[in-house]
Design a protein around this motif. Structure first.
Motif, PDB file in Angstrom:
ATOM      1  N   PRO A  61      13.735 -38.747 -21.450  1.00  0.00           N
ATOM      2  CA  PRO A  61      12.968 -39.515 -20.477  1.00  0.00           C
ATOM      3  C   PRO A  61      13.843 -40.104 -19.368  1.00  0.00           C
ATOM      4  CG  PRO A  61      12.874 -40.537 -22.665  1.00  0.00           C
ATOM      5  CD  PRO A  61      13.582 -39.252 -22.820  1.00  0.00           C
ATOM      6  N   GLY A  62      15.081 -40.482 -19.708  1.00  0.00           N
ATOM      7  CA  GLY A  62      15.978 -41.032 -18.688  1.00  0.00           C
ATOM      8  C   GLY A  62      16.153 -40.053 -17.543  1.00  0.00           C
ATOM      9  N   ALA A  63      16.343 -38.799 -17.892  1.00  0.00           N
ATOM     10  CA  ALA A  63      16.526 -37.779 -16.861  1.00  0.00           C
ATOM     11  C   ALA A  63      15.216 -37.518 -16.120  1.00  0.00           C
ATOM     12  CB  ALA A  63      17.030 -36.484 -17.498  1.00  0.00           C
ATOM     13  N   ALA A  64      14.124 -37.389 -16.880  1.00  0.00           N
ATOM     14  CA  ALA A  64      12.855 -36.973 -16.273  1.00  0.00           C
ATOM     15  C   ALA A  64      12.299 -38.023 -15.319  1.00  0.00           C
ATOM     16  CB  ALA A  64      11.834 -36.656 -17.356  1.00  0.00           C
ATOM     17  N   ASN A  65      12.422 -39.306 -15.661  1.00  0.00           N
ATOM     18  CA  ASN A  65      11.785 -40.273 -14.776  1.00  0.00           C
ATOM     19  C   ASN A  65      12.542 -40.448 -13.464  1.00  0.00           C
ATOM     20  OD1 ASN A  65      13.806 -42.041 -15.552  1.00  0.00           O
ATOM     21  ND2 ASN A  65      12.480 -43.283 -16.860  1.00  0.00           N
ATOM     22  N   ASN A  66      13.754 -39.934 -13.395  1.00  0.00           N
ATOM     23  CA  ASN A  66      14.424 -39.928 -12.101  1.00  0.00           C
ATOM     24  C   ASN A  66      14.209 -38.631 -11.330  1.00  0.00           C
ATOM     25  OD1 ASN A  66      15.903 -42.244 -13.380  1.00  0.00           O
ATOM     26  ND2 ASN A  66      16.779 -42.182 -11.323  1.00  0.00           N
ATOM     27  N   SER A  67      14.216 -37.517 -12.080  1.00  0.00           N
ATOM     28  CA  SER A  67      14.110 -36.241 -11.377  1.00  0.00           C
ATOM     29  C   SER A  67      12.727 -36.060 -10.776  1.00  0.00           C
ATOM     30  CB  SER A  67      14.412 -35.088 -12.326  1.00  0.00           C
ATOM     31  OG  SER A  67      13.424 -35.013 -13.321  1.00  0.00           O
ATOM     32  N   LYS A  68      11.728 -36.741 -11.325  1.00  0.00           N
ATOM     33  CA  LYS A  68      10.379 -36.559 -10.805  1.00  0.00           C
ATOM     34  C   LYS A  68      10.247 -37.101  -9.371  1.00  0.00           C
ATOM     35  CE  LYS A  68       7.828 -40.662 -11.782  1.00  0.00           C
ATOM     36  NZ  LYS A  68       9.007 -41.551 -11.712  1.00  0.00           N
ATOM     37  N   GLU A  69      11.152 -38.029  -9.002  1.00  0.00           N
ATOM     38  CA  GLU A  69      11.057 -38.592  -7.644  1.00  0.00           C
ATOM     39  C   GLU A  69      11.320 -37.535  -6.581  1.00  0.00           C
ATOM     40  OE1 GLU A  69       9.648 -41.180  -7.092  1.00  0.00           O
ATOM     41  OE2 GLU A  69       9.666 -41.882  -9.157  1.00  0.00           O
ATOM     42  N   GLY A  70      12.396 -36.761  -6.799  1.00  0.00           N
ATOM     43  CA  GLY A  70      12.664 -35.668  -5.873  1.00  0.00           C
ATOM     44  C   GLY A  70      11.486 -34.714  -5.851  1.00  0.00           C
ATOM     45  N   GLY A  71      10.954 -34.439  -7.045  1.00  0.00           N
ATOM     46  CA  GLY A  71       9.816 -33.535  -7.145  1.00  0.00           C
ATOM     47  C   GLY A  71       8.603 -34.029  -6.387  1.00  0.00           C
ATOM     48  N   SER A  72       8.279 -35.323  -6.559  1.00  0.00           N
ATOM     49  CA  SER A  72       7.032 -35.795  -5.954  1.00  0.00           C
ATOM     50  C   SER A  72       7.157 -35.960  -4.442  1.00  0.00           C
ATOM     51  CB  SER A  72       6.555 -37.093  -6.612  1.00  0.00           C
ATOM     52  OG  SER A  72       7.493 -38.109  -6.415  1.00  0.00           O
ATOM     53  N   LEU A  73       8.394 -35.954  -3.948  1.00  0.00           N
ATOM     54  CA  LEU A  73       8.554 -35.958  -2.486  1.00  0.00           C
ATOM     55  C   LEU A  73       8.090 -34.630  -1.887  1.00  0.00           C
ATOM     56  CD1 LEU A  73      11.950 -37.543  -1.442  1.00  0.00           C
ATOM     57  CD2 LEU A  73       9.736 -37.971  -0.406  1.00  0.00           C
ATOM     58  N   ILE A  74       8.161 -33.559  -2.701  1.00  0.00           N
ATOM     59  CA  ILE A  74       7.890 -32.229  -2.149  1.00  0.00           C
ATOM     60  C   ILE A  74       6.475 -32.101  -1.572  1.00  0.00           C
ATOM     61  CG2 ILE A  74       7.715 -29.773  -2.759  1.00  0.00           C
ATOM     62  CD1 ILE A  74      10.135 -30.203  -4.598  1.00  0.00           C
ATOM     63  N   PRO A  75       5.436 -32.380  -2.367  1.00  0.00           N
ATOM     64  CA  PRO A  75       4.105 -32.264  -1.755  1.00  0.00           C
ATOM     65  C   PRO A  75       3.863 -33.299  -0.664  1.00  0.00           C
ATOM     66  CG  PRO A  75       3.938 -33.146  -3.981  1.00  0.00           C
ATOM     67  CD  PRO A  75       5.351 -32.710  -3.794  1.00  0.00           C
ATOM     68  N   THR A  76       4.514 -34.453  -0.787  1.00  0.00           N
ATOM     69  CA  THR A  76       4.337 -35.485   0.233  1.00  0.00           C
ATOM     70  C   THR A  76       4.846 -34.991   1.575  1.00  0.00           C
ATOM     71  OG1 THR A  76       4.876 -37.025  -1.528  1.00  0.00           O
ATOM     72  CG2 THR A  76       4.687 -37.942   0.672  1.00  0.00           C
ATOM     73  N   VAL A  77       6.046 -34.439   1.551  1.00  0.00           N
ATOM     74  CA  VAL A  77       6.671 -33.985   2.790  1.00  0.00           C
ATOM     75  C   VAL A  77       5.977 -32.738   3.329  1.00  0.00           C
ATOM     76  CG1 VAL A  77       8.780 -32.995   3.725  1.00  0.00           C
ATOM     77  CG2 VAL A  77       8.900 -34.996   2.262  1.00  0.00           C
ATOM     78  N   ALA A  78       5.672 -31.811   2.431  1.00  0.00           N
ATOM     79  CA  ALA A  78       5.217 -30.506   2.889  1.00  0.00           C
ATOM     80  C   ALA A  78       3.734 -30.464   3.231  1.00  0.00           C
ATOM     81  CB  ALA A  78       5.531 -29.456   1.836  1.00  0.00           C
ATOM     82  N   PHE A  79       2.933 -31.290   2.572  1.00  0.00           N
ATOM     83  CA  PHE A  79       1.492 -31.212   2.785  1.00  0.00           C
ATOM     84  C   PHE A  79       0.899 -32.524   3.263  1.00  0.00           C
ATOM     85  CE2 PHE A  79       2.394 -28.113  -0.439  1.00  0.00           C
ATOM     86  CZ  PHE A  79       1.704 -27.004   0.012  1.00  0.00           C
ATOM     87  N   GLY A  80       1.656 -33.578   3.158  1.00  0.00           N
ATOM     88  CA  GLY A  80       1.047 -34.876   3.404  1.00  0.00           C
ATOM     89  C   GLY A  80       0.164 -35.256   2.233  1.00  0.00           C
ATOM     90  N   VAL A  81       0.383 -34.621   1.079  1.00  0.00           N
ATOM     91  CA  VAL A  81      -0.391 -34.968  -0.110  1.00  0.00           C
ATOM     92  C   VAL A  81       0.548 -35.627  -1.106  1.00  0.00           C
ATOM     93  CG1 VAL A  81      -1.723 -34.082  -2.037  1.00  0.00           C
ATOM     94  CG2 VAL A  81      -2.009 -33.116   0.220  1.00  0.00           C
ATOM     95  N   PRO A  82       0.400 -36.926  -1.328  1.00  0.00           N
ATOM     96  CA  PRO A  82       1.341 -37.646  -2.171  1.00  0.00           C
ATOM     97  C   PRO A  82       1.241 -37.251  -3.629  1.00  0.00           C
ATOM     98  CG  PRO A  82      -0.454 -39.058  -1.476  1.00  0.00           C
ATOM     99  CD  PRO A  82      -0.648 -37.765  -0.780  1.00  0.00           C
TER     100      PRO A  82
END
Lengths: 496, 332
Positions: free
Chosen positions: A310-331
């Protein structure tokens, strides 16, 4: 691409942007430590300050803050058994168990080192995914998202206790979690379910009061009953060291950490799954890595892998969730929805332009995530061993402080006395579960995934009738879910 | 009125502004928002909190407090029953609260027309937009569609749901409404991957996607703004007066989309001061520029006008309300 990457780094390293990032890190540090006050709320509060900033400065500030929240949230989870954030609850299970064994330093070291690895993996994924992000996200429609939720639920099998009995208990707990996820006004007919005519329950159970109650309250009772300190039963002299041991653990289980980071990134990319899912799937995966029944039993009793995942996953998800935000404007999460407001304030329109015209700004975000985490982890290590010393403070001095944090934390979600009642109720339930030897993770997994599963199942069926079951990605996910369920049985047989 | 009373009245009128200035100076005005931080209602309130102080005599500090829950009913109940009518507590909440009262939602403990209305800070114009690659270019063509057009929605009570629902049920447009998406942004993504054919929502939120030529606006509700004046209005296709009344009723709160109220029985002079302060703040060039930048554009509807609109909503004949409640549920 390399040029843009380099340009992005230079943008972050400008003294003004860097200064704002440090400011953000400082804020995020405390927000993460304090339970309840979440990253999303703080982002909303900080948004007005970016009006006069340049885009790169603003994102360095906001993302710098946001990137460290999950990192320092783990610290509270490990030290007090009290989730610092809704996204760092899974770290409690084994992290706090380690603390009780006198291994707080090691657990903290592992949590921070894996957070750093996670953040870097997430950021690299963000950078690498930029060219392919549109087709990737568009492949995952509602049927696929429903199946992802099912894959998540399949992890119940490995989160439950050993044996038939443990399994049955796990599924009962998860079923209860699913049931409680239906509390509130349903989005199809608008009917209020299980609200008992109270206004408070109308919008469903908030995650923070439930998590804080179910994890922290039983531990507080336990600490009170024992009458010594958190690490009171541990051999003396062991507590205030071991942070490096935790770092070494991260490298001992390097591939596990990487795999959990990838799980986190992937869940982050999928908009609509929410931030608190990734950690539990990663935890489930970490538990699967146990090779013998004896090893498996250690999960929940303080296995360092239960912290790394979980330590790794709860940080790596931030980079991941930026992807749709940046690319689609869908948070991809609540925090990202607020960050999206920041984009508009700065005159940037998320969408294809961010991947072409403003790609340097996008890469500057990648760098911010990495640099902010490196700085935080480095700073934390300076006083990590000393921090672990808190676990040797006598319980009667510590309990009032933790209780205040528990109730303030739960109260911040709605500023309603109902929050406190929910915390107490689930505290009582958590205590009973611990006493009776029921695992709490399956319950939380059910609660976290319930709404997602329900809504996407409804949408899939309403839109495609039964035809969605034959979509290729759905079939693949069904296979994965079956594999996840079968794995513990398969393992047991191989051993037998 | 004898001479003494007259003098007293004149004296009071002269002193009142000064007294008010004194009473506000050094005080803190709290804006209670019926949602968690991060949404549109919250953003508007925070913007106002920054710009209001300089327009209130005595320059009080203005802060925002979030009181989420039950789609703002909790905040409205608090403001109606608990908050003191001293001008130091302002409330802003779900514009659909009148609908909750009208349809007799349990737990409602306010009368929306009895608040001391400051006004509304913005309008909301709801439109339906469908994918630009569909063969239907106009509302007329959409009405004749043989194949079902799938519309994504967040759930009953939201304009993503209620507006297309009335188009379908009252005007017979061949729509299928699929609800359960977690946000309007989520529906937009479903539009991109062609899971759904379109969505309804506020014009402002759809504008970027219209500009990107992903979707095309087709029909709008009564409330309008520059850019969509030419779109056909749903009400004009109503087959009978009852249907028309229902559509008008659904849309009425959209003219009071960012409601701001004081507790009932707030002294009129305080209400007057607040109304003036709001009017000035919302036309303050600095705030206008900020609103433009944040895509959170402001339009002031004075308090008496807002109140008039809501009194009209509440005075609908029983049969219309009953019919209305068949379609529309309170939510979001």
């Amino acid at each position: 691409m390399l040029e843009a990457l380099w340009e992005g780094l230079l943008l972050v390293l400008q003294w003004k942007a860097f200064g704002f990032m440090l400011l953000g890190i400082g804020l995020g540090f405390w927000v993460g430590l304090l339970p309840g006050l979440g990253g999303a709320t703080t982002l909303a509060l900080m948004l007005p300050f970016i009006y006069t900033m340049q885009p790169v400065e603003a994102f360095a500030f906001l993302l710098g803050m946001h990137a460290v929240v999950a990192t320092t949230g783990d610290i509270t989870s490990v030290l007090f058994g009290l989730p610092g954030e809704a996204t760092s609850a899974a770290t409690v299970v084994d992290g706090y168990a380690m603390t009780k064994k006198g291994e707080a330093g090691r657990a903290l070291g592992a949590a921070l080192a894996s957070s750093l690895v996670g953040a870097i993996v997430g950021a690299v994924a963000l950078a690498a995914a930029i060219p392919v992000v549109r087709p990737l996200v568009l492949t995952f429609g509602s049927p696929e998202l429903f199946m992802l939720a099912i894959v998540g639920l399949a992890f119940i099998a490995s989160l439950s206790g050993e044996g038939t009995r443990g399994m049955v208990r796990g599924f009962i707990a998860a079923g209860l979690g699913l049931l409680l996820a239906t509390v509130g006004q349903d989005p199809q007919a608008g009917v209020a379910r299980f609200t008992f005519d109270t206004l408070y329950l109308w919008q469903g159970l908030d995650l923070v009061p439930v998590l804080v109650g179910i994890f922290a309250i039983p531990e507080i009772i336990d600490l009170f009953v024992r009458g010594n300190s958190i690490a009171g039963n541990a051999p003396p002299g062991k507590v205030a060291k071991g942070a490096w041991e935790g770092v070494k653990d991260t490298y001992r289980h390097f591939w596990l950490t990487i795999r959990c980071s990838l799980i986190g990134t992937f869940i982050g990319i999928m908009p609509g799954l929410g931030g608190s899912v990734a950690q539990w799937m990663a935890y489930g995966h970490a538990a699967q890595s146990a090779k013998t029944p004896e090893e498996r039993k250690q999960f929940g009793q303080g296995d360092v892998r239960g912290v790394l995942g979980p330590g790794a996953a709860n940080n790596s998800k931030e980079g991941g969730s930026l992807i749709p935000t940046v690319a689609f404007g869908v948070p991809g999460s609540t925090s990202m929805a607020i960050l999206l407001g920041g984009f508009l304030l700065l005159g940037l329109i998320p969408g294809p332009d961010m991947l072409t015209k403003h790609v340097a700004v996008t890469y500057s975000m990648v760098w911010t995530i990495v640099i902010a985490n490196v700085i935080t982890v480095a700073v934390c290590f300076l006083f990590l061993d000393r921090l672990a010393g808190i676990t040797e403070v006598k319980g009667h001095r510590l309990i009032p402080v933790i209780l205040v944090l528990v109730y303030i934390g739960s109260y911040t979600s709605n500023s309603h006395y109902g929050d406190l009642l929910v915390t107490l109720f689930f505290g009582g339930m958590g205590y009973l579960m611990v006493r009776a030897g029921w695992a709490r993770a399956p319950f939380v997994l059910g609660l976290v995934l319930g709404k997602i599963a329900e809504n996407y199942l409804y949408i899939s069926t309403a839109r495609y009738d039964a035809a969605w079951l034959t979509r290729p990605v759905v079939l693949v996910l069904i296979a994965i879910a079956l594999a996840v369920i079968a794995y513990p049985f398969f393992q047991a047989r191989r051993r037998g | 009125m004898n001479r003494r009373q007259l003098l007293a009245a004149i004296g009071l009128a002269a002193v009142a502004p000064l007294a008010l200035a004194q009473s506000f100076s050094g005080k803190t005005v709290t804006i209670i928002v019926g949602y968690k931080p991060g949404g549109g209602y919250d953003a508007t309130a925070r913007m106002l909190a920054r710009h209001l102080p300089k327009h209130i005599p005595g320059r009080p500090a203005v802060i925002v407090q979030n009181m989420p829950g039950a789609n703002s009913v909790i905040a409205a109940n608090h403001l109606y029953n608990v908050a003191k009518p001293d001008g130091l507590t302002i409330g802003t909440f779900n514009r659909n609260l009148p609908i909750a009262q009208l349809t007799g939602v349990e737990g409602v403990k306010y009368d929306i027309t009895k608040f001391a209305w400051i006004g509304s800070a913005a309008n909301e114009s709801t439109i339906l937009a469908i994918r630009a690659d569909l063969p239907y270019k106009t509302f007329e063509e959409l009405r004749k569609a043989k194949e079902q057009v799938v519309i994504g929605s967040t759930g009953p009570g939201a304009n993503t749901h209620d507006f297309p629902l009335l188009l379908k049920d009252l005007l017979g447009v061949n729509l299928k409404i699929v609800s359960g998406y977690s946000s309007s942004a989520d529906i937009m993504l479903a539009v991109e991957r062609k899971e759904v054919d379109g969505r309804a929502g506020s014009y402002t939120s759809l504008l970027p996607f219209i500009e990107r030529k992903l979707v095309r606006p087709i029909v709008r509700a009564r409330t309008t703004e520059p850019g969509i004046d030419q779109l056909p209005v749903d009400e004009s296709f109503a087959p009978n007066p009852k249907a028309k009344a229902i559509m008008a009723l659904r849309s009425a709160p959209e003219q009071v989309a960012r409601p701001y109220v004081l507790p009932p029985k707030t002294p009129p002079e305080i209400v007057k001061v607040m109304r003036e302060a709001f009017a000035k703040a919302i036309s303050d060039p600095e705030m206008v520029a900020e609103g433009k930048k944040a895509k959170n554009e402001l339009e002031y509807t004075p308090g008496d006008q807002a109140q008039k609109i809501l009194v009209e909503v509440m005075n609908q004949p029983k049969d219309i309300v009953q019919e209305f409640a068949k379609y529309i549920k309170f939510g979001e």
